[in-house]
Design an enzyme around this catalytic site. Structure first.
Site, PDB file in Angstrom:
ATOM      1  N   ASP A  36       0.828  -1.203   0.000  1.00 51.63           N
ATOM      2  CA  ASP A  36       0.000   0.000   0.000  1.00 51.63           C
ATOM      3  C   ASP A  36       0.869   1.263   0.000  1.00 51.63           C
ATOM      4  OD1 ASP A  36      -2.329   1.463  -0.016  1.00 51.63           O
ATOM      5  OD2 ASP A  36      -2.818   1.128   2.101  1.00 51.63           O
ATOM      6  N   ARG A  40       0.224   7.739  -2.603  1.00 55.36           N
ATOM      7  CA  ARG A  40       0.832   8.783  -1.773  1.00 55.36           C
ATOM      8  C   ARG A  40       2.294   9.018  -2.137  1.00 55.36           C
ATOM      9  NH1 ARG A  40      -1.123   6.061   3.517  1.00 55.36           N
ATOM     10  NH2 ARG A  40      -1.793   4.541   1.959  1.00 55.36           N
ATOM     11  N   HIS A  53       2.362   3.310  -8.952  1.00 57.25           N
ATOM     12  CA  HIS A  53       2.137   1.884  -9.246  1.00 57.25           C
ATOM     13  C   HIS A  53       3.308   1.316 -10.060  1.00 57.25           C
ATOM     14  CE1 HIS A  53      -1.720   2.316  -7.496  1.00 57.25           C
ATOM     15  NE2 HIS A  53      -2.289   2.945  -8.500  1.00 57.25           N
ATOM     16  N   GLU A  83     -12.523  -4.291  -4.122  1.00 52.81           N
ATOM     17  CA  GLU A  83     -12.994  -2.917  -3.908  1.00 52.81           C
ATOM     18  C   GLU A  83     -12.254  -1.912  -4.795  1.00 52.81           C
ATOM     19  OE1 GLU A  83     -12.317  -5.088  -1.271  1.00 52.81           O
ATOM     20  OE2 GLU A  83     -14.469  -5.454  -1.099  1.00 52.81           O
ATOM     21  N   LEU A 147       9.972 -20.915  -4.782  1.00 52.19           N
ATOM     22  CA  LEU A 147       9.039 -19.971  -4.154  1.00 52.19           C
ATOM     23  C   LEU A 147       7.720 -19.882  -4.926  1.00 52.19           C
ATOM     24  CD1 LEU A 147       8.670 -17.414  -2.136  1.00 52.19           C
ATOM     25  CD2 LEU A 147       9.303 -16.086  -4.135  1.00 52.19           C
ATOM     26  N   ARG A 210      -5.083  -1.678   8.883  1.00 55.87           N
ATOM     27  CA  ARG A 210      -6.327  -2.414   8.638  1.00 55.87           C
ATOM     28  C   ARG A 210      -6.064  -3.509   7.619  1.00 55.87           C
ATOM     29  NH1 ARG A 210      -7.566   2.825   6.796  1.00 55.87           N
ATOM     30  NH2 ARG A 210      -7.195   3.101   4.577  1.00 55.87           N
TER      31      ARG A 210
END
Ligand code: IPE
Ligand code: IPE
Ligand code: MG
Length: 256
Positions: A36, A40, A53, A83, A147, A210
């Site tokens: 996240d 910003r 991004h 979402e 992995l 969160r």
């Protein structure tokens, strides 16, 4: 004293300063990351959100290599939530193009590094170009055994759980199982992650504390580590820091 953002107490802090090389003994087998803070990061530099991004994508390759070197078995990266469709169309389109971009540049290296690519999420709603890129990577890495790089793409935990419940219900309805057979492990086996162990360590960047509808079932007993660092600034150094903190935690699972 617990630090709100890192979830670390002071002694964890002290420990980490001296010992940034995680011990090879207790590497978390499954690390899940909520990547996240791209928007910003870009905003701080006066750039469009998509520049964040793009930069975030470059971080993925370093974290994959580093996880592989450390002996992590599964790395789940939350790339797009159910979402995230609410975002402006051009941003959604940019995000949906990222797997193609990332994989066209990185696939040869992922194959060489013995990485297995897979996705967790509702594949059907993805644009054709995203499906194509992802399917090609899954197919090209299916015989690897290193992995597991698991992209949570168009993933939402609540809808995953609902689908799991429906699938259990139809097993009962068809007479394959009885209601008494419904256990935690049975429901786990009806989730999209049925073949993966639960994450040992959850990392979220950017200071948000969160889960944003991420692996609500699977994270029941995971250790959480939060950092203010924005995803495009995240580095293998931070990954190691998180693992060192993890190694200083006591997992009690309700025991003493
Ligand atoms: C994470 O960065 C990437 C995705 C959710 C796809 P954000 O785009 O959420 O960045 P912020 O939170 O707005 O800074
Ligand atoms: C969570 O980040 C989803 C991904 C990282 C893919 P968001 O930025 O979408 O979460 P909220 O909206 O801040 O909860
Ligand atoms: Mg965000």
């Amino acid at each position: 004293m617990l630090n709100k953002l890192t979830g670390r107490n002071k002694s964890e802090h002290k420990e980490v300063k001296h010992e940034l090389e995680p011990s090879i003994e207790n590497i978390p087998k499954h690390i899940a990351i909520i990547m996240d803070g791209n928007g910003r990061w870009a905003k701080k530099r006066g750039l469009p959100r998509v520049a964040g991004h793009r930069e975030g994508m470059n971080v993925i390759r370093k974290i994959v290599s580093s996880s592989n070197e450390l002996g992590v078995e599964v790395l789940t990266l939350y790339a797009f939530s159910t979402e995230n469709w609410k975002r402006p169309k051009p941003e959604v389109e940019f995000l949906m193009r990222l797997p193609e971009r990332f994989l066209s540049a990185e696939l040869p290296k992922l194959i060489e590094e013995n990485v297995v690519v897979r996705i967790t999420g509702d594949r059907e709603k993805l644009p054709e170009y995203t499906k194509r890129a992802v399917d090609n990577a899954i197919e090209s890495t299916k015989n690897n055994n290193g992995l597991i790089l698991n992209f949570a793409l168009n993933y939402g935990s609540r809808s995953e759980i609902i689908e799991g419940i429906k699938s259990v219900y139809s097993e009962i309805d068809e007479g394959n199982i009885a209601i008494e057979d419904v256990t935690e492990s049975l429901l786990s086996n009806h989730l999209m992650t049925s073949d993966l162990a639960d994450p040992d360590l959850l990392i979220r960047t950017s200071g948000e504390i969160r889960l944003s509808n991420f692996m609500l079932w699977q994270l029941a007993y995971s250790e959480f580590w939060f950092t203010d660092v924005l995803w495009p600034d995240f580095s293998p150094h931070h990954l190691k820091e998180a693992i060192c903190v993890y190694q200083n935690r006591q997992r009690r699972y309700g025991g003493v």
